[in-house]
Enzyme design. Structure first.
Site, PDB file in Angstrom:
ATOM      1  N   SER A 143      50.389  40.095  27.280  1.00 47.14           N
ATOM      2  CA  SER A 143      49.074  39.460  27.418  1.00 47.14           C
ATOM      3  C   SER A 143      48.502  39.279  26.019  1.00 47.14           C
ATOM      4  O   SER A 143      48.855  40.035  25.101  1.00 47.14           O
ATOM      5  CB  SER A 143      48.137  40.363  28.226  1.00 47.14           C
ATOM      6  OG  SER A 143      46.811  39.884  28.171  1.00 47.14           O
ATOM      7  N   TYR A 156      44.104  48.439  30.374  1.00 42.24           N
ATOM      8  CA  TYR A 156      44.990  47.266  30.418  1.00 42.24           C
ATOM      9  C   TYR A 156      45.421  46.885  29.004  1.00 42.24           C
ATOM     10  O   TYR A 156      46.601  46.654  28.726  1.00 42.24           O
ATOM     11  CB  TYR A 156      44.243  46.105  31.084  1.00 42.24           C
ATOM     12  CG  TYR A 156      45.050  44.830  31.210  1.00 42.24           C
ATOM     13  CD1 TYR A 156      46.039  44.717  32.184  1.00 42.24           C
ATOM     14  CD2 TYR A 156      44.823  43.736  30.377  1.00 42.24           C
ATOM     15  CE1 TYR A 156      46.785  43.546  32.307  1.00 42.24           C
ATOM     16  CE2 TYR A 156      45.552  42.569  30.491  1.00 42.24           C
ATOM     17  CZ  TYR A 156      46.527  42.483  31.463  1.00 42.24           C
ATOM     18  OH  TYR A 156      47.267  41.323  31.589  1.00 42.24           O
TER      19      TYR A 156
HETATM   20  N1  LIG Z   1      46.796  35.753  35.279  1.00 45.28           N
HETATM   21  C1  LIG Z   1      46.413  35.930  34.019  1.00 45.28           C
HETATM   22  O1  LIG Z   1      45.407  35.366  33.550  1.00 45.28           O
HETATM   23  C2  LIG Z   1      47.234  36.824  33.115  1.00 45.28           C
HETATM   24  C3  LIG Z   1      46.904  36.848  31.748  1.00 45.28           C
HETATM   25  C4  LIG Z   1      47.640  37.659  30.907  1.00 45.28           C
HETATM   26  C5  LIG Z   1      48.690  38.416  31.401  1.00 45.28           C
HETATM   27  N2  LIG Z   1      48.967  38.377  32.731  1.00 45.28           N
HETATM   28  C6  LIG Z   1      50.104  39.206  33.192  1.00 45.28           C
HETATM   29  O2  LIG Z   1      50.982  38.424  33.973  1.00 45.28           O
HETATM   30  C7  LIG Z   1      51.692  39.254  34.885  1.00 45.28           C
HETATM   31  C8  LIG Z   1      51.612  38.648  36.259  1.00 45.28           C
HETATM   32  O3  LIG Z   1      50.240  38.511  36.577  1.00 45.28           O
HETATM   33  P1  LIG Z   1      49.697  37.430  37.609  1.00 45.28           P
HETATM   34  O4  LIG Z   1      48.301  37.141  37.194  1.00 45.28           O
HETATM   35  O5  LIG Z   1      50.682  36.336  37.768  1.00 45.28           O
HETATM   36  O6  LIG Z   1      49.649  38.320  38.919  1.00 45.28           O
HETATM   37  P2  LIG Z   1      49.280  37.948  40.419  1.00 45.28           P
HETATM   38  O7  LIG Z   1      48.152  38.859  40.767  1.00 45.28           O
HETATM   39  O8  LIG Z   1      49.094  36.491  40.604  1.00 45.28           O
HETATM   40  O9  LIG Z   1      50.590  38.402  41.172  1.00 45.28           O
HETATM   41  C9  LIG Z   1      50.969  39.707  41.057  1.00 45.28           C
HETATM   42  C10 LIG Z   1      52.173  39.987  41.938  1.00 45.28           C
HETATM   43  O10 LIG Z   1      52.549  41.315  41.611  1.00 45.28           O
HETATM   44  C11 LIG Z   1      52.872  41.982  42.794  1.00 45.28           C
HETATM   45  N3  LIG Z   1      52.798  43.421  42.563  1.00 45.28           N
HETATM   46  C12 LIG Z   1      51.686  44.185  42.426  1.00 45.28           C
HETATM   47  N4  LIG Z   1      52.044  45.468  42.236  1.00 45.28           N
HETATM   48  C13 LIG Z   1      53.405  45.499  42.236  1.00 45.28           C
HETATM   49  C14 LIG Z   1      54.360  46.529  42.082  1.00 45.28           C
HETATM   50  N5  LIG Z   1      53.991  47.808  41.895  1.00 45.28           N
HETATM   51  N6  LIG Z   1      55.681  46.213  42.150  1.00 45.28           N
HETATM   52  C15 LIG Z   1      56.064  44.944  42.360  1.00 45.28           C
HETATM   53  N7  LIG Z   1      55.206  43.923  42.520  1.00 45.28           N
HETATM   54  C16 LIG Z   1      53.880  44.203  42.447  1.00 45.28           C
HETATM   55  C17 LIG Z   1      51.868  41.448  43.798  1.00 45.28           C
HETATM   56  O11 LIG Z   1      52.285  41.702  45.135  1.00 45.28           O
HETATM   57  C18 LIG Z   1      51.843  39.966  43.427  1.00 45.28           C
HETATM   58  O12 LIG Z   1      52.829  39.238  44.135  1.00 45.28           O
HETATM   59  C19 LIG Z   1      51.067  40.643  34.753  1.00 45.28           C
HETATM   60  O13 LIG Z   1      51.881  41.446  33.925  1.00 45.28           O
HETATM   61  C20 LIG Z   1      49.730  40.368  34.094  1.00 45.28           C
HETATM   62  O14 LIG Z   1      49.258  41.464  33.355  1.00 45.28           O
HETATM   63  C21 LIG Z   1      48.272  37.610  33.600  1.00 45.28           C
END
Ligand SMILES: NC(=O)c1ccc[n+]([C@@H]2O[C@H](COP(=O)([O-])OP(=O)(O)OC[C@H]3O[C@@H](n4cnc5c(N)ncnc54)[C@H](O)[C@@H]3O)[C@@H](O)[C@H]2O)c1
Length: 255
Positions: A143, A156
């Protein structure tokens, strides 16, 4: 588009968001993907989307913080397709904004369990397999919060600095073994949760996007495309990179 045909890999947290987009992008580039998520419905839907688009996807349901499960997934890719060419360690959770002194230790522990120890467990077993092969590419989802201070998001923020540290240390340890290790550092990305927030809080959404140099959030597919490129032969001389995919936010020094 990078050519990933003949390549096999795994993607964690592929039931929604960036993980689902990654599954679709790797498959579109020709790769076979073993997908996992803790939510069976979501990851089965993702696999079906891949198959509907003509790709090959298999599913395992489990918890990405479970190192035994990580080992089983790596073994399953090898059993299915003979080698683990790439892995996208994407699973991670955040939490509501809270001042440092008010943060509950249980929140720190929950986030470290998945974001840090989960990523570490997958990396460990992927690296063991890739070392045997003498080749492979890993991309972690970090991130922009792992490069800057993030007021309100201390646990985080700390987990994503840890992911970046693990990425760069593993990159150096395995660079001479034919294995590359990189990370994408997403800025705000319009996943399901943020799309719901956009609908429920349009003014706050406008304020956040107005502060992003490109004046919008990323589409999950833009994170996925970066992950595919980092795992492809087009990035053959790229390792230890923490790639900002953030519409310019990082240049401003924002999280
Ligand atoms: N969305 C953003 O703005 C953003 C920004 C920076 C970083 N990220 C990072 O991107 C990655 C994905 O985030 P996202 O926003 O796409 O998430 P999301 O919330 O859209 O999807 C998360 C998925 O993770 C699954 N999940 C949750 N706990 C789990 C576990 N213990 N084991 C396996 N699966 C699990 C959920 O069921 C879901 O399908 C994360 O590492 C997050 O920190 C996201």
């Amino acid at each position: 588009m990078p050519d990933m045909s003949g390549k096999n890999g795994l993607i964690t947290a592929a039931g929604d968001g960036i993980g689902r987009a990654s599954a679709l992008a790797f498959a579109r580039a020709g790769a076979r993907v073993l997908l996992m998520d803790i939510a069976a419905d979501g990851v089965e839907q993702t696999a079906q989307l891949v198959r509907d688009a003509g790709g090959v996807a298999e599913v395992m349901v489990g918890d990405a913080s479970d190192e035994d499960f990580a080992a089983q997934m790596v073994a399953r890719v090898v059993e299915l397709w003979g080698a683990l060419d790439f892995a996208h360690n994407n699973a991670g959770v955040g939490a509501a904004s809270t001042p440092f002194a008010e943060q509950d230790r249980s929140v720190w522990e929950r986030m470290f369990r998945l974001n840090v120890f989960g990523t570490m467990g997958f990396m460990k077993h992927e690296l063991r397999q890739m070392e045997q092969q003498g080749s492979g590419a890993i991309v972690n989802t970090s991130s922009m919060s792992g490069k800057n201070g993030s007021p309100g998001l201390s646990p985080y923020n700390a987990t994503k600095w840890a992911v970046n540290g693990m990425t760069q240390t593993a990159a150096l340890e395995y660079a001479a073994h034919g294995i590359r290790v990189n990370a994408i550092c997403p800025g705000a990305t319009l996943t399901t949760a943020l799309a719901e927030w956009k609908d429920s809080s349009p003014q706050q959404y406008e304020a956040v996007t107005a502060a992003i140099p490109m004046k919008r959030m990323a589409d999950p597919s833009e994170q996925a495309d970066a992950a595919v490129w980092l795992c492809s032969d087009e990035a053959a001389f790229v390792t230890g990179t923490l790639l900002n995919v953030d519409g310019g936010d990082g240049v401003l020094g924002k999280q």
